[in-house]
Design an enzyme around this catalytic site. Structure first.
Site, PDB file in Angstrom:
ATOM      1  N   HIS A  17       0.814  -1.213   0.000  1.00 12.32           N
ATOM      2  CA  HIS A  17       0.000   0.000   0.000  1.00 12.32           C
ATOM      3  C   HIS A  17       0.846   1.261   0.000  1.00 12.32           C
ATOM      4  O   HIS A  17       0.402   2.321  -0.417  1.00 12.32           O
ATOM      5  CB  HIS A  17      -1.008  -0.034   1.152  1.00 12.32           C
ATOM      6  CG  HIS A  17      -2.145  -0.935   0.835  1.00 12.32           C
ATOM      7  ND1 HIS A  17      -2.190  -2.237   1.247  1.00 12.32           N
ATOM      8  CD2 HIS A  17      -3.242  -0.752   0.065  1.00 12.32           C
ATOM      9  CE1 HIS A  17      -3.278  -2.801   0.761  1.00 12.32           C
ATOM     10  NE2 HIS A  17      -3.933  -1.921   0.052  1.00 12.32           N
TER      11      HIS A  17
ATOM     12  N   ARG B 100     -10.463   3.897  -1.898  1.00  9.64           N
ATOM     13  CA  ARG B 100      -9.991   3.147  -0.715  1.00  9.64           C
ATOM     14  C   ARG B 100     -10.249   3.996   0.531  1.00  9.64           C
ATOM     15  O   ARG B 100      -9.468   4.885   0.858  1.00  9.64           O
ATOM     16  CB  ARG B 100      -8.489   2.886  -0.812  1.00  9.64           C
ATOM     17  CG  ARG B 100      -8.076   1.880  -1.865  1.00  9.64           C
ATOM     18  CD  ARG B 100      -6.562   1.676  -1.797  1.00  9.64           C
ATOM     19  NE  ARG B 100      -6.111   0.535  -2.543  1.00  9.64           N
ATOM     20  CZ  ARG B 100      -5.643   0.592  -3.788  1.00  9.64           C
ATOM     21  NH1 ARG B 100      -5.573   1.733  -4.428  1.00  9.64           N
ATOM     22  NH2 ARG B 100      -5.240  -0.505  -4.393  1.00  9.64           N
TER      23      ARG B 100
ATOM     24  N   ARG C 104     -15.225   1.534  -1.746  1.00  7.88           N
ATOM     25  CA  ARG C 104     -14.854   0.255  -1.156  1.00  7.88           C
ATOM     26  C   ARG C 104     -14.919   0.420   0.366  1.00  7.88           C
ATOM     27  O   ARG C 104     -14.313   1.334   0.919  1.00  7.88           O
ATOM     28  CB  ARG C 104     -13.439  -0.103  -1.597  1.00  7.88           C
ATOM     29  CG  ARG C 104     -13.083  -1.555  -1.397  1.00  7.88           C
ATOM     30  CD  ARG C 104     -12.074  -1.905  -0.355  1.00  7.88           C
ATOM     31  NE  ARG C 104     -10.899  -1.142  -0.173  1.00  7.88           N
ATOM     32  CZ  ARG C 104      -9.680  -1.501  -0.617  1.00  7.88           C
ATOM     33  NH1 ARG C 104      -9.522  -2.561  -1.351  1.00  7.88           N
ATOM     34  NH2 ARG C 104      -8.635  -0.776  -0.301  1.00  7.88           N
TER      35      ARG C 104
ATOM     36  N   GLU D 265     -10.586 -11.048  -4.716  1.00  8.83           N
ATOM     37  CA  GLU D 265      -9.166 -10.940  -4.397  1.00  8.83           C
ATOM     38  C   GLU D 265      -8.673 -12.104  -3.545  1.00  8.83           C
ATOM     39  O   GLU D 265      -7.538 -12.123  -3.105  1.00  8.83           O
ATOM     40  CB  GLU D 265      -8.839  -9.586  -3.769  1.00  8.83           C
ATOM     41  CG  GLU D 265      -9.764  -9.129  -2.662  1.00  8.83           C
ATOM     42  CD  GLU D 265      -9.441  -7.722  -2.167  1.00  8.83           C
ATOM     43  OE1 GLU D 265      -8.454  -7.111  -2.590  1.00  8.83           O
ATOM     44  OE2 GLU D 265     -10.196  -7.238  -1.315  1.00  8.83           O
TER      45      GLU D 265
ATOM     46  N   ASN E  25      -3.958  -7.160  -6.660  1.00  7.71           N
ATOM     47  CA  ASN E  25      -2.842  -6.998  -5.721  1.00  7.71           C
ATOM     48  C   ASN E  25      -2.883  -8.106  -4.687  1.00  7.71           C
ATOM     49  O   ASN E  25      -1.864  -8.715  -4.352  1.00  7.71           O
ATOM     50  CB  ASN E  25      -2.920  -5.642  -5.011  1.00  7.71           C
ATOM     51  CG  ASN E  25      -2.946  -4.504  -5.995  1.00  7.71           C
ATOM     52  OD1 ASN E  25      -2.511  -4.659  -7.123  1.00  7.71           O
ATOM     53  ND2 ASN E  25      -3.472  -3.365  -5.582  1.00  7.71           N
ATOM     54  N   ASP E  26      -4.072  -8.356  -4.181  1.00  4.98           N
ATOM     55  CA  ASP E  26      -4.217  -9.444  -3.221  1.00  4.98           C
ATOM     56  C   ASP E  26      -4.376 -10.797  -3.906  1.00  4.98           C
ATOM     57  O   ASP E  26      -3.812 -11.788  -3.453  1.00  4.98           O
ATOM     58  CB  ASP E  26      -5.424  -9.185  -2.304  1.00  4.98           C
ATOM     59  CG  ASP E  26      -5.064  -8.212  -1.199  1.00  4.98           C
ATOM     60  OD1 ASP E  26      -4.000  -8.397  -0.581  1.00  4.98           O
ATOM     61  OD2 ASP E  26      -5.811  -7.254  -0.973  1.00  4.98           O
TER      62      ASP E  26
ATOM     63  N   ARG F 101       2.914  -9.484  -0.829  1.00  9.46           N
ATOM     64  CA  ARG F 101       3.012  -8.375  -1.784  1.00  9.46           C
ATOM     65  C   ARG F 101       3.958  -7.268  -1.334  1.00  9.46           C
ATOM     66  O   ARG F 101       4.342  -6.417  -2.139  1.00  9.46           O
ATOM     67  CB  ARG F 101       1.616  -7.798  -2.072  1.00  9.46           C
ATOM     68  CG  ARG F 101       0.930  -7.219  -0.865  1.00  9.46           C
ATOM     69  CD  ARG F 101      -0.555  -6.979  -1.128  1.00  9.46           C
ATOM     70  NE  ARG F 101      -0.850  -5.632  -1.554  1.00  9.46           N
ATOM     71  CZ  ARG F 101      -2.066  -5.118  -1.641  1.00  9.46           C
ATOM     72  NH1 ARG F 101      -3.118  -5.853  -1.338  1.00  9.46           N
ATOM     73  NH2 ARG F 101      -2.259  -3.883  -2.018  1.00  9.46           N
TER      74      ARG F 101
ATOM     75  N   CYS G  52      -9.416  -3.562 -10.449  1.00  6.95           N
ATOM     76  CA  CYS G  52      -8.917  -2.346  -9.813  1.00  6.95           C
ATOM     77  C   CYS G  52      -7.540  -2.545  -9.176  1.00  6.95           C
ATOM     78  O   CYS G  52      -7.005  -1.638  -8.559  1.00  6.95           O
ATOM     79  CB  CYS G  52      -9.920  -1.836  -8.779  1.00  6.95           C
ATOM     80  SG  CYS G  52     -10.242  -3.026  -7.481  1.00  6.95           S
TER      81      CYS G  52
HETATM   82  C1  PEP Z   1      -6.282  -5.288  -4.604  1.00  5.99           C
HETATM   83  O1  PEP Z   1      -6.057  -6.085  -3.698  1.00  5.99           O
HETATM   84  O2  PEP Z   1      -5.977  -5.491  -5.791  1.00  5.99           O
HETATM   85  C2  PEP Z   1      -6.930  -4.000  -4.305  1.00  5.99           C
HETATM   86  C3  PEP Z   1      -7.299  -3.200  -5.266  1.00  5.99           C
HETATM   87  O3  PEP Z   1      -7.091  -3.652  -2.996  1.00  5.99           O
HETATM   88  P1  PEP Z   1      -5.873  -3.156  -2.080  1.00  5.99           P
HETATM   89  O4  PEP Z   1      -4.691  -2.911  -2.981  1.00  5.99           O
HETATM   90  O5  PEP Z   1      -6.317  -1.931  -1.389  1.00  5.99           O
HETATM   91  O6  PEP Z   1      -5.659  -4.308  -1.156  1.00  5.99           O
HETATM   92 MG    MG Z   2      -6.957  -5.816  -1.773  1.00  2.00          MG
END
Ligand code: PEP
Ligand code: MG
Length: 576
Positions: free
Chosen positions: A191, A298, A334, A433, A456-457, A467, A504
């Protein structure tokens, strides 16, 4: 000149002076004092010791009632450091002898203590370093009268050099003079990296040892595109990067010619291009880059860098503002995604061994309906001011979706009782995710209004790669066949149920991979605002039939590297 290679976390190039930010580290400069000023300096020192003592006792009481007496005992060692006569006397005697400000003298004594302890081969004494460090920083903060770390001191744009930055540290850079940042730790989709993109500053992470190699004031070149950092560049290198900067600006200008146009392929398939945001005031940048809406807001950043939690009214005002600003375009809010690498002191989330697998996101919200419903009520109330949708993070199966919807229903009933207006048909989406959600996407699709793939997750859970960990960053491959197959499965399930599917996660903003995602049938992309013009440019240059062929070729390949190279070659052909 030293050249280092790390992980490019946010694109762009920045050239500037280094500003070192340690964990609660303060840059204390020596200031000479007169003989007459010594009593006042001693008094300041004593006051800082008393204040620190009070703080620690208070903290100890709170920990004792929240977690138990045993945990609170840790602070006994901190109190002992405060009473250490040797340390106190050394500060006072050096103050008299050297005649510098007490904050500087104290920071020097502290450094000496720590280096002496570091050399001792005794595990118990080694452990005391953390205590000394912790208390020392507290005293120093009180001596300097500071609440938090030193970003407020930045008078000119600087490049932050830090061992690690938490998402809330990065969020605090929002309104500060930060030109770029580089860290020892971190991965591409932590993040912290995501925040850098939203701040529109370059960032390179995972540069093990950079904090040792850089001195305050060194000139740095930070190239977030290639993950390169150059310390004290020579003339020729400096010139080369200045030219590269110009080149990047020209390319951006070329892309920006199409930013206001819709993203339609040459054979007529229209794709929605949305932006990701973390703060309401980003809507200006979102509009500037030609976004059609917001695909991911977010909201947890709203809770950061403050001692209390935002009230329902504060949530409402923020969402209302974004909804009105973006109207008639849609805004996907979200719901709170806490935990993982995002901690908030307000909620005292206990330390977990595996925070990304723990009490996170929707799991936390379902366990704390008071916090969750407050946010849901605010989103519902704001829904009358624009085109709002809501979306739950980290759903792992249909039961969680149903429970969340149950609380949404309660929030609606509460508003109804108060006679407050809201959009009863607000679309409710699910973030995909967690691999279990991807594998049961057909079941979820029957009860969701839309999907948004959080790669991302999804990638970290699918490939078992943290990550945010630079050591395993080489394994974090968006183009891995396992990831692509999951994505294909989610898109197909959504389309069978006649719902739209967006992405996203950061993968959606990788131009070459966008070709494959388009070919797999992705309906919407939600990306950092600055990527939007390039994405539109690419989509407007290709045919849907052609990307379908690219996607099916890519799906036949066996490794992420092969897929990536294949996609990059296809993109180069298109951009030519
Ligand atoms: C993701 O996990 O891809 C996502 C968009 O949420 P975050 O990056 O805030 O975990
Ligand atoms: Mg996420």
């Amino acid at each position: 000149m030293i050249k280092l290679k790390g992980i490019g976390a946010a694109g762009g190039i920045s050239i500037g002076a280094a500003y070192k930010l340690g964990k609660e580290e303060f840059v204390v400069l020596p200031e000479t004092i007169t003989w007459e000023e010594i009593p006042l300096q001693i008094q300041l020192f004593e006051e800082a010791l008393i204040k620190t003592r009070r703080e620690i006792i208070e903290l100890q009481k709170r920990i004792s009632s929240d977690m138990g007496q045993e945990e609170a005992q840790i602070f006994d060692a901190h109190l002992l450091v405060l009473e250490d006569r040797m340390l106190i006397e050394e500060v006072i005697s050096r103050l008299k002898k050297e005649q510098f400000n007490v904050a500087y003298i104290f920071s020097e004594v502290l450094k000496k203590y720590i280096s002496v302890f570091l050399k001792i081969e005794d595990e118990y004494l080694k452990e005391r370093i953390a205590d000394i460090n912790d208390v020392g920083k507290r005293i120093l903060r009180n001596l300097l009268g500071k609440e938090k770390r030193g970003l407020d001191d930045l008078k000119e744009k600087a490049i932050i050099v830090s061992h690690d930055l938490s998402p809330s540290d990065t969020a605090a850079m929002h309104t500060k003079n930060v030109a770029a940042f580089v860290t020892d730790m971190g991965g591409k989709t932590s993040h912290t990296a995501i925040m850098a993109k939203s701040l529109e500053i370059p960032a390179v992470v995972g540069l093990e040892g950079i904090t040792v190699k850089v001195n305050p004031g060194d000139i740095l070149i930070v190239d977030g595109n290639t993950g390169t950092v150059i310390i004290n560049p020579d003339e020729a290198t400096l010139k080369e990067y200045q030219q590269e900067l110009l080149k990047l600006r020209h390319i951006a200008e070329r892309f920006s010619l199409v930013k206001e146009l819709p993203a339609i392929t040459t054979d007529g398939r229209e794709i929605l291009i949305n932006a990701n945001i973390e703060f309401p005031d980003e809507v200006a940048s979102v509009k500037l880059h030609g976004s059609e809406g917001i695909g991911l807001y977010r909201t947890e950043f709203f809770y950061m860098n403050r001692k209390d939690s935002p009230s329902e009214e504060e949530h409402y005002q923020a969402y209302k503002y974004v909804a009105e600003q973006m109207n008639p375009h849609s805004v996907v809010i979200r719901t709170l995604d806490l935990g993982g690498d995002k901690f908030l002191s307000q909620f005292q989330i206990p330390h977990e061994m595996q925070p990304f697998l723990g009490w996170r996101a929707i799991r936390f919200c379902l366990a704390r309906p008071d916090i969750f419903k407050l946010q849901l009520r605010a989103i519902l109330r704001a829904s009358v001011h624009g085109n709002l949708k809501l979306m739950y993070p980290m759903i792992s199966g249909i039961e969680e979706l149903r429970q969340a919807n149950g609380l949404l229903q309660e929030a609606k009933d509460e508003l109804r009782q108060k006679g407050m207006k809201f959009n009863d048909n607000i679309p409710v989406g699910v973030m995909i995710e967690v691999p279990s959600a991807a594998m049961t996407a057909d079941i979820l699709a029957k009860e969701a209004d839309f999907f948004s793939i959080g790669t991302n997750d999804l990638i970290q859970y699918c490939l078992a790669v943290d990550r945010g960990n630079e050591k395993v960053a080489y394994l974090y491959e968006p183009a891995h066949p396992a990831v692509l197959r999951m994505i294909r499965m989610v898109i197909d399930s959504a389309h069978q149920a006649k719902i739209k599917v967006a992405m996203c996660g950061e993968m959606a903003g990788e131009p070459s991979l966008a070709l494959i995602l388009l070919g797999l049938g992705l309906d919407e992309f939600s990306v950092p605002p600055q990527v939007i013009p390039e994405l539109k440019f690419i989509i407007r240059a290709i045919g849907f039939k052609a990307v379908q062929d690219i996607a099916s070729e890519a799906m036949k390949l066996s490794t992420g590297t092969q897929v990536e190279e294949f996609a990059k070659d296809r993109l180069a052909e298109i951009l030519k």
